[in-house]
Design a protein around this motif. Structure first.
Motif, PDB file in Angstrom:
ATOM      1  N   MET A 265       3.384  15.443  -3.540  1.00  0.00           N
ATOM      2  CA  MET A 265       2.529  16.553  -3.097  1.00  0.00           C
ATOM      3  C   MET A 265       1.868  16.231  -1.760  1.00  0.00           C
ATOM      4  O   MET A 265       1.831  17.066  -0.843  1.00  0.00           O
ATOM      5  CB  MET A 265       1.455  16.844  -4.163  1.00  0.00           C
ATOM      6  N   ILE A 266       1.339  15.028  -1.635  1.00  0.00           N
ATOM      7  CA  ILE A 266       0.669  14.623  -0.393  1.00  0.00           C
ATOM      8  C   ILE A 266       1.653  14.632   0.778  1.00  0.00           C
ATOM      9  O   ILE A 266       1.349  15.139   1.862  1.00  0.00           O
ATOM     10  CB  ILE A 266       0.027  13.231  -0.562  1.00  0.00           C
ATOM     11  N   VAL A 267       2.839  14.067   0.565  1.00  0.00           N
ATOM     12  CA  VAL A 267       3.838  13.984   1.632  1.00  0.00           C
ATOM     13  C   VAL A 267       4.269  15.370   2.092  1.00  0.00           C
ATOM     14  O   VAL A 267       4.349  15.652   3.305  1.00  0.00           O
ATOM     15  CB  VAL A 267       5.061  13.165   1.159  1.00  0.00           C
TER      16      VAL A 267
ATOM     17  N   ASN B  20       0.834  -1.199   0.000  1.00  0.00           N
ATOM     18  CA  ASN B  20       0.000   0.000   0.000  1.00  0.00           C
ATOM     19  C   ASN B  20       0.870   1.251   0.000  1.00  0.00           C
ATOM     20  O   ASN B  20       1.932   1.292   0.624  1.00  0.00           O
ATOM     21  CB  ASN B  20      -0.910   0.027   1.236  1.00  0.00           C
ATOM     22  N   THR B  21       0.417   2.276  -0.713  1.00  0.00           N
ATOM     23  CA  THR B  21       1.065   3.580  -0.688  1.00  0.00           C
ATOM     24  C   THR B  21       0.029   4.618  -0.272  1.00  0.00           C
ATOM     25  O   THR B  21      -1.161   4.297  -0.113  1.00  0.00           O
ATOM     26  CB  THR B  21       1.637   3.948  -2.062  1.00  0.00           C
ATOM     27  N   ARG B  22       0.471   5.846  -0.117  1.00  0.00           N
ATOM     28  CA  ARG B  22      -0.495   6.900   0.227  1.00  0.00           C
ATOM     29  C   ARG B  22      -1.539   7.073  -0.867  1.00  0.00           C
ATOM     30  O   ARG B  22      -2.679   7.428  -0.605  1.00  0.00           O
ATOM     31  CB  ARG B  22       0.238   8.227   0.438  1.00  0.00           C
ATOM     32  N   LEU B  23      -1.132   6.783  -2.092  1.00  0.00           N
ATOM     33  CA  LEU B  23      -2.006   7.055  -3.229  1.00  0.00           C
ATOM     34  C   LEU B  23      -2.899   5.879  -3.606  1.00  0.00           C
ATOM     35  O   LEU B  23      -4.060   6.069  -3.979  1.00  0.00           O
ATOM     36  CB  LEU B  23      -1.137   7.449  -4.426  1.00  0.00           C
TER      37      LEU B  23
ATOM     38  N   ARG C 276       8.596   2.848   2.842  1.00  0.00           N
ATOM     39  CA  ARG C 276       7.923   4.111   2.508  1.00  0.00           C
ATOM     40  C   ARG C 276       8.135   5.132   3.633  1.00  0.00           C
ATOM     41  O   ARG C 276       8.371   6.316   3.373  1.00  0.00           O
ATOM     42  CB  ARG C 276       6.432   3.830   2.318  1.00  0.00           C
ATOM     43  N   MET C 277       8.027   4.674   4.861  1.00  0.00           N
ATOM     44  CA  MET C 277       8.180   5.577   5.999  1.00  0.00           C
ATOM     45  C   MET C 277       9.582   6.187   6.022  1.00  0.00           C
ATOM     46  O   MET C 277       9.755   7.391   6.235  1.00  0.00           O
ATOM     47  CB  MET C 277       7.913   4.835   7.316  1.00  0.00           C
ATOM     48  N   ALA C 278      10.601   5.349   5.768  1.00  0.00           N
ATOM     49  CA  ALA C 278      11.977   5.843   5.746  1.00  0.00           C
ATOM     50  C   ALA C 278      12.192   6.812   4.588  1.00  0.00           C
ATOM     51  O   ALA C 278      12.911   7.814   4.724  1.00  0.00           O
ATOM     52  CB  ALA C 278      12.949   4.678   5.645  1.00  0.00           C
TER      53      ALA C 278
ATOM     54  N   SER D 137      19.101  10.581  -4.083  1.00  0.00           N
ATOM     55  CA  SER D 137      18.200   9.630  -4.740  1.00  0.00           C
ATOM     56  C   SER D 137      17.478   8.825  -3.663  1.00  0.00           C
ATOM     57  O   SER D 137      18.120   8.216  -2.805  1.00  0.00           O
ATOM     58  CB  SER D 137      18.984   8.690  -5.655  1.00  0.00           C
ATOM     59  N   ILE D 138      16.148   8.853  -3.709  1.00  0.00           N
ATOM     60  CA  ILE D 138      15.328   8.142  -2.727  1.00  0.00           C
ATOM     61  C   ILE D 138      14.534   7.072  -3.466  1.00  0.00           C
ATOM     62  O   ILE D 138      13.636   7.383  -4.242  1.00  0.00           O
ATOM     63  CB  ILE D 138      14.371   9.110  -1.992  1.00  0.00           C
ATOM     64  N   ASP D 139      14.870   5.812  -3.241  1.00  0.00           N
ATOM     65  CA  ASP D 139      14.218   4.719  -3.974  1.00  0.00           C
ATOM     66  C   ASP D 139      12.867   4.315  -3.391  1.00  0.00           C
ATOM     67  O   ASP D 139      12.066   3.682  -4.069  1.00  0.00           O
ATOM     68  CB  ASP D 139      15.135   3.490  -3.992  1.00  0.00           C
ATOM     69  N   GLY D 140      12.613   4.674  -2.134  1.00  0.00           N
ATOM     70  CA  GLY D 140      11.422   4.175  -1.461  1.00  0.00           C
ATOM     71  C   GLY D 140      10.104   4.693  -1.983  1.00  0.00           C
ATOM     72  O   GLY D 140       9.044   4.197  -1.592  1.00  0.00           O
ATOM     73  N   PHE D 141      10.124   5.702  -2.869  1.00  0.00           N
ATOM     74  CA  PHE D 141       8.872   6.228  -3.422  1.00  0.00           C
ATOM     75  C   PHE D 141       8.461   5.523  -4.712  1.00  0.00           C
ATOM     76  O   PHE D 141       7.463   5.890  -5.328  1.00  0.00           O
ATOM     77  CB  PHE D 141       9.004   7.725  -3.708  1.00  0.00           C
TER      78      PHE D 141
END
Length: 653
Positions: free
Chosen positions: A432-434, A366-369, A397-399, A577-581
């Motif tokens: 945008m949500i984050v 699950n993601t925010r979206l 995702r949290m990290a 670079s953030i891979d968790g998204f």
């Protein structure tokens, strides 16, 4: 394949005879038409529809076809009378705008835009059927969004203008779909046309003796200067547009849908199937690709006219809805969790001959979206699974969210600019949500968040279709707390960078393209590249050969051309670079999906990954499925094909 009319008519004649035995005489049937995947019953007695609603549902189940009831033109109320009746029947809290009740006289439909379109449907479709029964017009509920989509308005307007052509098209498709199956002894073969041992230009040909369909048809946007790598291989003898039954598109990213207009340029006039959000999002993405390519002096193989033709021939389907796309193939789409409207494709071929599940791009958490991808199907013999992150484990995702907040906070404190290149669809909305929540929770100071116009147009489509988003986000929007309309968001009009925006410090800029292959993000990078106080943050996959990949891998001097002169752009800002998204499943999730899928497939075909990712995943899967706790009773075949390889999934008989 040209079929004799007597063969074409045999199956439809049988269906008509079956229907005539079941349809209550009281409905006063005027005609039966085959319109695309639907069998349409035109009736004169509209008042009897409510009485026999369950009967019609049972008929559809019995013949295993989609059966739709429309009222004959002479039995419909005049539009103005129908408008008054609709306003009486629809609950007041739906907030219907009387000026947004539009009648399509050719198809007998009425488009009703409301703040709460669910109120037009009613429990068990009761209100929708009352409207049909009382007015003779089949209601199509639409959402009145706080962010108006220009693209959606243009699509609906054009569909209305082309309604007569559209009806003729649907009837031609209906004849083709419901033709008789000639070859009783069948086989199933898949051929890799693109997106195998690579990321980009996804395309798969599925063939039986009876039918040919394409699963996706994309462009490798990072290789547009090299036609051999940019486009799928379409010059096979088996790809003849007049013999192609359908194109099925999993989602709106250009590497899956970007080349579909080319087939229409070269004469294809068959259907393209996708979800409703994918239709609008694909139109936005392809139109932007055409516009940006022209601005950069690079002509594509097709233009806006071909895109319009594609949209005109698109048939939208809902999740979990079984749809005939060929005489021997049924399609069902399921949530893929990747981007809005993204779908996992299930193909039921023949009378139980073979079942294929094609994941497209998918996210198995699950993601925010979005909610996570579906993993249960009626039957599965072959799984075709993407492998983008087959060799990589992503952070949680949290990290990822915490890392983004930390970077933004640090950059704001030193009065810099945070540039976040994003894919307009999916990643932009999640970021945008984050960020909006981080400001509301006082994790970062309130600053202007500049949103490029393309991303805003895509966000408008998200607000049109909250039912496709995660349960938690959907509930928030239904409560009237839409995070996409935050006061912190400032829309940048146009598709080029505005130099004055970088004078607003500190601030955040969210712009396309996500891999820096073009678009405003590249222009903003040029404006702030030398600023050590600013930050460049990648939040998505960077394909091999793209500018984003080169910078991510350490390149800090970029050759650029300005007014015919070659200059060196020095990258002095901080690069992250953030891979968790990612909207893709990582290695752990991919393995988990292959182990959790129900029922268990006999074949697993890996695609959509660079060679290292695919080979690594294949080795891990090979061990995992042999474990007694895996749920597999036998060891499935694991295939790692390259482009132009074919796999016979059933032995020809």
């Amino acid at each position: 394949m040209t079929l004799p009319s007597d063969i074409l008519d045999k199956n439809r004649k049988s269906l008509v005879e079956s229907l005539l035995k079941e349809i209550p005489p009281e409905l006063n049937l005027s005609s039966i038409e085959f319109e695309g995947p639907e069998i349409v019953l035109y009736v004169n007695n509209r008042q009897a529809i409510i009485k026999y609603f369950d009967t019609i549902k049972n008929i559809a189940k019995k013949i295993r076809k989609r059966v739709v009831v429309r009222v004959s033109p002479d039995a419909r109320l005049p539009p103005e009378e129908a408008r008054k009746k609709i306003l009486e029947l629809v609950p007041k809290d739906a907030n219907v705008d009387p000026n947004n009740i539009i009648f399509d006289e050719t198809l007998g439909e009425v488009w009703i835009k409301a703040e709460k379109p669910g109120a037009i449907i009613g429990k068990g479709n009761i209100i929708r059927h009352f409207i049909l029964s009382e007015t003779g017009w089949r209601p199509v509920p639409l959402r009145a969004s706080p962010l108006e989509s220009k693209m959606l308005n243009a699509i609906m307007s054009n569909l209305l203008k082309q309604s007569k052509y559209r009806l003729d098209f649907l009837r031609r498709v209906g004849e083709r779909i419901h033709r008789d199956v000639i070859f009783k002894n069948n086989y199933v073969r898949v051929t890799a046309l693109g997106g195998f041992m690579e990321v980009g230009r996804s395309a798969i040909l599925v063939e039986t003796r009876e039918s040919r369909i394409l699963l996706d048809l994309g462009i490798n946007v990072g290789a547009l200067n090299d036609p051999n790598r940019a486009y799928p291989i379409l010059d096979l003898d088996s790809i003849r547009v007049d013999e192609l039954d359908a194109i099925i598109v999993t989602h709106a990213h250009l590497d899956h849908v970007g080349l579909v207009p080319l087939l229409y340029k070269y004469g294809y006039r068959g259907p393209t199937y996708m979800t409703r959000p994918t239709r609008e999002l694909a139109a936005i993405m392809i139109q932007d690709l055409i516009r940006v390519s022209r601005r950069e002096g690079r002509e594509l193989l097709f233009g806006e006219k071909d895109l319009s033709t594609m949209i005109l021939h698109t048939i939208t389907v809902e999740y979990d809805e079984v749809t005939d796309v060929a005489p021997d193939i049924k399609l069902t789409m399921y949530n893929a969790g990747h981007i809005l409207g993204s779908a996992i494709v299930h193909l039921h071929i023949g009378m139980g001959l073979h079942n294929i599940v094609y994941t497209g791009d998918f996210k198995y958490t699950n993601t925010r979206l979005l909610d996570r991808a579906v993993d249960e199907f009626p039957r599965v013999e072959t799984l075709i699974m993407e492998s983008t992150y087959g060799a990589t484990k992503q952070q949680s995702r949290m990290a990822a969210e915490q890392q983004l907040v930390d970077i933004v906070k640090k950059t704001i404190e030193r009065k810099g600019i945070v540039l976040i290149p994003v894919f307009a669809v999916g990643r932009g909305q999640e970021i945008m949500i984050v960020l909006n929540e981080a400001i509301n929770r006082k994790l970062i100071p309130p600053v202007n968040i500049y949103i490029e116009g393309l991303i805003n147009e895509v966000t408008a489509i998200h607000t049109e279709y909250p039912e496709y988003m995660s349960r938690s986000l959907r509930d928030v929007i239904y409560r009237g707390e839409n995070p996409f309309t935050s006061d912190y968001f400032k829309i940048i009009e146009g598709d080029v960078a505005k130099p004055d925006i970088v004078e607003d410090r500190p601030s955040i800029i969210i712009a396309t393209s996500g891999m820096l292959t073009g678009g405003p993000a590249v222009d903003y990078l040029k404006l702030i590249a030398g600023d050590e106080k600013s930050s460049l943050v990648f939040v998505g996959y960077q394909s091999e050969g793209t500018l984003g990949r080169k910078i991510k891998d350490g390149m800090r001097e970029i050759p650029t051309v300005t007014e015919g002169r070659v200059e060196i752009l020095k990258i002095n800002l901080e690069v992250y670079s953030i891979d968790g998204f990612s909207g893709h499943s990582d290695q752990t999730e991919l393995v988990k999906y292959a182990l959790n899928i129900k029922p268990k497939p006999k074949n697993i075909i890996l695609n959509h990954g660079e060679p290292e990712a695919i080979h690594t995943l294949a080795r891990i899967l090979s061990r995992a499925v042999r474990d007694p706790s895996s749920g597999y009773s036998g060891t499935p075949n694991i295939y790692t094909p390259s482009v132009l390889d074919s796999i016979n999934l059933t032995a020809p008989r």
